[in-house]
Design an enzyme around this catalytic site. Sequence first.
Site, PDB file in Angstrom:
ATOM      1  N   GLU A  61       0.814  -1.077   0.003  1.00 31.79           N
ATOM      2  CA  GLU A  61       0.127   0.097   0.089  1.00 31.79           C
ATOM      3  C   GLU A  61       0.905   1.300   0.072  1.00 31.79           C
ATOM      4  O   GLU A  61       0.468   2.385  -0.689  1.00 31.79           O
ATOM      5  CB  GLU A  61      -0.922  -0.091   1.299  1.00 31.79           C
ATOM      6  CG  GLU A  61      -2.117  -0.964   1.066  1.00 31.79           C
ATOM      7  CD  GLU A  61      -1.873  -2.451   1.389  1.00 31.79           C
ATOM      8  OE1 GLU A  61      -2.631  -3.120   0.901  1.00 31.79           O
ATOM      9  OE2 GLU A  61      -0.820  -2.773   1.702  1.00 31.79           O
ATOM     10  N   HIS A 130     -10.213  -5.498  10.479  1.00 32.41           N
ATOM     11  CA  HIS A 130     -10.817  -5.174   9.278  1.00 32.41           C
ATOM     12  C   HIS A 130     -12.343  -4.457   9.242  1.00 32.41           C
ATOM     13  O   HIS A 130     -13.020  -4.425   8.370  1.00 32.41           O
ATOM     14  CB  HIS A 130     -11.165  -6.349   8.354  1.00 32.41           C
ATOM     15  CG  HIS A 130      -9.977  -7.074   7.797  1.00 32.41           C
ATOM     16  ND1 HIS A 130      -8.905  -7.992   8.472  1.00 32.41           N
ATOM     17  CD2 HIS A 130      -9.712  -7.032   6.696  1.00 32.41           C
ATOM     18  CE1 HIS A 130      -7.936  -8.259   7.917  1.00 32.41           C
ATOM     19  NE2 HIS A 130      -8.361  -7.897   6.585  1.00 32.41           N
TER      20      HIS A 130
END
Length: 331
Positions: A61, A130
């Site tokens: 990322e 998450h």
Amino acid sequence: MTDTLFYWQAVNLALDHALAEDPNVFIMGEDVGLYGGTYRATENLMAKYGEMRVRDTPISENSFTGLGVGAAMTGLRPVIEIMTANFALLALDSIINLAAKIPFMSGGQFPVPLTIRMPQGVAKQLGAQHSQRLEHTLMNVPGLRIAVPFTPHDAYHQIRQAIRSDDPIIILEHDLLYFSKGPVDPSQAPIPMHQAVVRQEGTDITCISYSLMVGEALKAAQELQQDGISMEVIDLRSLSPIDWNCLEQSVQKTHHVLIAEEDSRYAGAGAELAATLQERCFYTLDAPIARTAGLDIPIPFNAELEQASIPHANDIARAARTILLQRSQKS
């Protein structure tokens, strides 16, 4: 022409139109190409525009977000999809130290027209790592703008506005909104990207919310109507900047404020809203500003505990009743 679309289809359409309109626009992220992106947001776009403009990346990322910053500095208009906001923690160096600061540190010589899209929020048993909400972190970064579209129509237009902008803009899309439906009219002139809207008029109390929680606030408003309570529901649409004028006008009408957010209560968006509105509207308020928010705990995996950790329509309605009951007792 107005069509009824899923939220993900509105996102997909916005990206499609942006790619067709400007050859400098390209998309980059994990699984945005062959797989079609998280929640189908980039479905069929690589087949239509080629792998140079819809680029699958490694699971890295910070690297591909940094690539996006560099590309934006050269005049391109990258759209970065981070598969989930939880993974954006790995890209904060590129987002905070590069995208947010380079335009300022270069005296405006290097604008960064970068759009970063990321799903976030409590979905269905995705676990603590998450299910995070990152608005509290991103709002604290000068140089970033943050949009939080609730409707498919807003998702379409705010993404289009973000891509055309010369500023780095974060688009926070709630996981559970992707399969919500609503009318989308690409030809309609969009309202300003950071302008709040009143989703329901009311006279007794103002409920300020954003993203998925706007839907819960609207359900609470319907419940309160049965008790003769008129609650105004405001959809912020933007967390940086915030449309204070819209909020002040509503407070001048209702004199009571309830803030509803999914994120944890401590040091979140609601805390900033409450503090600033208290400063700007102190003499207009008839009661202290109240907040209903998620618990200050990591999100549990257990389904019942997960739902108990965040507010719902009945929690918002109960909080509104409490505020107005205190007023009636004082009078």
